[in-house]
Design a protein around this motif. Sequence first.
Motif, PDB file in Angstrom:
ATOM      1  N   ALA A  10      49.997  34.982  50.179  1.00 14.86           N
ATOM      2  CA  ALA A  10      50.099  35.878  51.013  1.00 14.86           C
ATOM      3  C   ALA A  10      48.820  36.734  50.620  1.00 14.86           C
ATOM      4  O   ALA A  10      47.927  37.298  51.539  1.00 14.86           O
ATOM      5  CB  ALA A  10      51.146  36.555  51.426  1.00 14.86           C
ATOM      6  N   GLY A  11      48.866  37.209  49.510  1.00 14.29           N
ATOM      7  CA  GLY A  11      47.475  38.114  49.239  1.00 14.29           C
ATOM      8  C   GLY A  11      46.381  37.542  49.096  1.00 14.29           C
ATOM      9  O   GLY A  11      45.357  37.968  49.687  1.00 14.29           O
ATOM     10  N   ALA A  12      46.094  36.186  48.726  1.00 18.40           N
ATOM     11  CA  ALA A  12      44.994  35.573  49.035  1.00 18.40           C
ATOM     12  C   ALA A  12      44.528  35.226  50.438  1.00 18.40           C
ATOM     13  O   ALA A  12      43.546  35.450  50.882  1.00 18.40           O
ATOM     14  CB  ALA A  12      45.217  33.860  48.325  1.00 18.40           C
ATOM     15  N   GLU A  13      45.525  35.086  51.205  1.00 18.47           N
ATOM     16  CA  GLU A  13      45.221  34.938  52.799  1.00 18.47           C
ATOM     17  C   GLU A  13      44.852  36.306  53.243  1.00 18.47           C
ATOM     18  O   GLU A  13      43.902  36.247  54.108  1.00 18.47           O
ATOM     19  CB  GLU A  13      46.374  34.456  53.450  1.00 18.47           C
ATOM     20  N   GLY A  14      45.402  37.251  52.995  1.00 18.93           N
ATOM     21  CA  GLY A  14      44.951  38.699  53.393  1.00 18.93           C
ATOM     22  C   GLY A  14      43.660  39.135  52.910  1.00 18.93           C
ATOM     23  O   GLY A  14      42.884  39.419  53.719  1.00 18.93           O
ATOM     24  N   PHE A  15      43.202  38.808  51.505  1.00 22.56           N
ATOM     25  CA  PHE A  15      42.006  39.205  51.232  1.00 22.56           C
ATOM     26  C   PHE A  15      40.865  38.323  51.835  1.00 22.56           C
ATOM     27  O   PHE A  15      39.754  38.596  52.245  1.00 22.56           O
ATOM     28  CB  PHE A  15      41.818  39.229  49.590  1.00 22.56           C
ATOM     29  N   ASP A  16      41.162  36.958  52.260  1.00 21.63           N
ATOM     30  CA  ASP A  16      40.168  36.010  52.889  1.00 21.63           C
ATOM     31  C   ASP A  16      39.974  36.760  54.235  1.00 21.63           C
ATOM     32  O   ASP A  16      39.071  36.689  54.778  1.00 21.63           O
ATOM     33  CB  ASP A  16      40.967  34.691  53.061  1.00 21.63           C
ATOM     34  N   MET A  17      41.068  37.001  54.728  1.00 26.86           N
ATOM     35  CA  MET A  17      40.826  37.573  56.190  1.00 26.86           C
ATOM     36  C   MET A  17      40.154  38.907  56.113  1.00 26.86           C
ATOM     37  O   MET A  17      39.110  39.130  57.156  1.00 26.86           O
ATOM     38  CB  MET A  17      42.451  38.012  56.723  1.00 26.86           C
ATOM     39  N   LEU A  18      40.052  39.792  55.184  1.00 27.71           N
ATOM     40  CA  LEU A  18      39.377  40.995  55.385  1.00 27.71           C
ATOM     41  C   LEU A  18      38.031  40.619  54.924  1.00 27.71           C
ATOM     42  O   LEU A  18      37.127  41.053  55.618  1.00 27.71           O
ATOM     43  CB  LEU A  18      39.725  41.928  54.126  1.00 27.71           C
ATOM     44  N   ASP A  19      37.727  39.400  54.175  1.00 29.60           N
ATOM     45  CA  ASP A  19      36.310  39.151  54.037  1.00 29.60           C
ATOM     46  C   ASP A  19      35.791  38.589  55.171  1.00 29.60           C
ATOM     47  O   ASP A  19      34.584  38.730  55.271  1.00 29.60           O
ATOM     48  CB  ASP A  19      36.169  37.920  52.812  1.00 29.60           C
ATOM     49  N   ARG A  20      36.609  37.819  55.969  1.00 26.54           N
ATOM     50  CA  ARG A  20      35.804  37.300  57.236  1.00 26.54           C
ATOM     51  C   ARG A  20      35.563  38.257  58.298  1.00 26.54           C
ATOM     52  O   ARG A  20      34.536  38.434  58.836  1.00 26.54           O
ATOM     53  CB  ARG A  20      36.946  36.152  57.687  1.00 26.54           C
ATOM     54  N   VAL A  21      36.419  39.335  58.211  1.00 28.42           N
ATOM     55  CA  VAL A  21      36.045  40.433  59.347  1.00 28.42           C
ATOM     56  C   VAL A  21      34.951  41.475  58.764  1.00 28.42           C
ATOM     57  O   VAL A  21      34.342  41.778  59.533  1.00 28.42           O
ATOM     58  CB  VAL A  21      37.389  41.248  59.426  1.00 28.42           C
ATOM     59  N   PHE A  22      35.194  41.950  57.516  1.00 28.56           N
ATOM     60  CA  PHE A  22      34.075  43.055  57.017  1.00 28.56           C
ATOM     61  C   PHE A  22      33.088  42.107  56.031  1.00 28.56           C
ATOM     62  O   PHE A  22      32.265  42.935  55.845  1.00 28.56           O
ATOM     63  CB  PHE A  22      34.978  44.113  56.378  1.00 28.56           C
ATOM     64  N   GLY A  23      33.174  41.018  55.803  1.00 26.31           N
ATOM     65  CA  GLY A  23      32.156  40.400  55.047  1.00 26.31           C
ATOM     66  C   GLY A  23      32.324  40.526  53.456  1.00 26.31           C
ATOM     67  O   GLY A  23      33.269  41.487  53.197  1.00 26.31           O
ATOM     68  N   ARG A  24      31.943  39.860  52.663  1.00 27.72           N
ATOM     69  CA  ARG A  24      32.088  39.841  51.162  1.00 27.72           C
ATOM     70  C   ARG A  24      31.335  40.841  50.703  1.00 27.72           C
ATOM     71  O   ARG A  24      30.448  41.516  50.959  1.00 27.72           O
ATOM     72  CB  ARG A  24      31.545  38.486  50.496  1.00 27.72           C
ATOM     73  N   PRO A  25      32.190  41.754  49.831  1.00 30.65           N
ATOM     74  CA  PRO A  25      31.573  42.901  49.062  1.00 30.65           C
ATOM     75  C   PRO A  25      30.495  42.337  48.307  1.00 30.65           C
ATOM     76  O   PRO A  25      30.297  41.364  47.733  1.00 30.65           O
ATOM     77  CB  PRO A  25      32.806  43.275  48.159  1.00 30.65           C
ATOM     78  N   ARG A  26      29.219  43.361  48.489  1.00 31.05           N
ATOM     79  CA  ARG A  26      28.181  43.010  47.462  1.00 31.05           C
ATOM     80  C   ARG A  26      28.409  43.182  45.930  1.00 31.05           C
ATOM     81  O   ARG A  26      29.063  44.149  45.663  1.00 31.05           O
ATOM     82  CB  ARG A  26      27.014  44.184  47.921  1.00 31.05           C
ATOM     83  N   THR A  27      27.873  42.339  45.332  1.00 26.43           N
ATOM     84  CA  THR A  27      27.823  42.239  43.685  1.00 26.43           C
ATOM     85  C   THR A  27      26.893  43.198  43.365  1.00 26.43           C
ATOM     86  O   THR A  27      25.926  43.476  43.614  1.00 26.43           O
ATOM     87  CB  THR A  27      27.628  41.011  43.127  1.00 26.43           C
ATOM     88  N   THR A  28      27.068  44.150  42.411  1.00 27.16           N
ATOM     89  CA  THR A  28      26.179  44.929  41.588  1.00 27.16           C
ATOM     90  C   THR A  28      26.176  44.638  40.072  1.00 27.16           C
ATOM     91  O   THR A  28      26.832  43.976  39.783  1.00 27.16           O
ATOM     92  CB  THR A  28      26.818  46.425  41.638  1.00 27.16           C
ATOM     93  N   ASP A  29      24.819  44.714  39.892  1.00 29.01           N
ATOM     94  CA  ASP A  29      24.493  44.453  38.214  1.00 29.01           C
ATOM     95  C   ASP A  29      24.899  45.534  37.589  1.00 29.01           C
ATOM     96  O   ASP A  29      24.385  46.636  37.393  1.00 29.01           O
ATOM     97  CB  ASP A  29      23.019  44.225  38.193  1.00 29.01           C
ATOM     98  N   LYS A  30      26.024  45.475  36.870  1.00 25.87           N
ATOM     99  CA  LYS A  30      26.588  46.286  36.176  1.00 25.87           C
ATOM    100  C   LYS A  30      25.881  46.308  34.697  1.00 25.87           C
ATOM    101  O   LYS A  30      26.253  47.376  33.804  1.00 25.87           O
ATOM    102  CB  LYS A  30      28.201  45.999  35.913  1.00 25.87           C
ATOM    103  N   HIS A  31      25.091  45.373  34.111  1.00 25.94           N
ATOM    104  CA  HIS A  31      24.394  45.221  32.953  1.00 25.94           C
ATOM    105  C   HIS A  31      23.378  46.556  32.850  1.00 25.94           C
ATOM    106  O   HIS A  31      23.151  47.283  31.776  1.00 25.94           O
ATOM    107  CB  HIS A  31      23.681  44.122  32.742  1.00 25.94           C
ATOM    108  N   PHE A  32      22.568  46.901  33.986  1.00 29.72           N
ATOM    109  CA  PHE A  32      21.646  47.964  34.057  1.00 29.72           C
ATOM    110  C   PHE A  32      22.140  49.162  35.156  1.00 29.72           C
ATOM    111  O   PHE A  32      22.166  48.904  36.202  1.00 29.72           O
ATOM    112  CB  PHE A  32      20.383  47.295  34.632  1.00 29.72           C
TER     113      PHE A  32
END
Length: 71
Positions: A10-32
């Motif tokens: 249920a959690g995986a389906e919920g987060f998949d639904m959020l990703d489809r509606v709002f788009g995947r979150p951008r990744t940030t470069d945490k090294h710099f």
Amino acid sequence: MAPQANLVKAGAEGFDMLDRVFGRPRTTDKHFPRKQAEIITSKKAAEIYGGVLLTDNSNGKANRPGTGFKN
């Protein structure tokens, strides 16, 4: 209580639904870390940008008759 497998699904389906509606979150470069903007004072800004700095050296009281020196 629901079994652990059902909660994970249920959690995986919920987060998949959020990703489809709002788009995947951008990744940030945490090294710099990003360079922070330098904080400058109004005096420094006037020097850099060729402006004029006006200062108020009054004590906050209004000039009223009878509050000055008496002769």
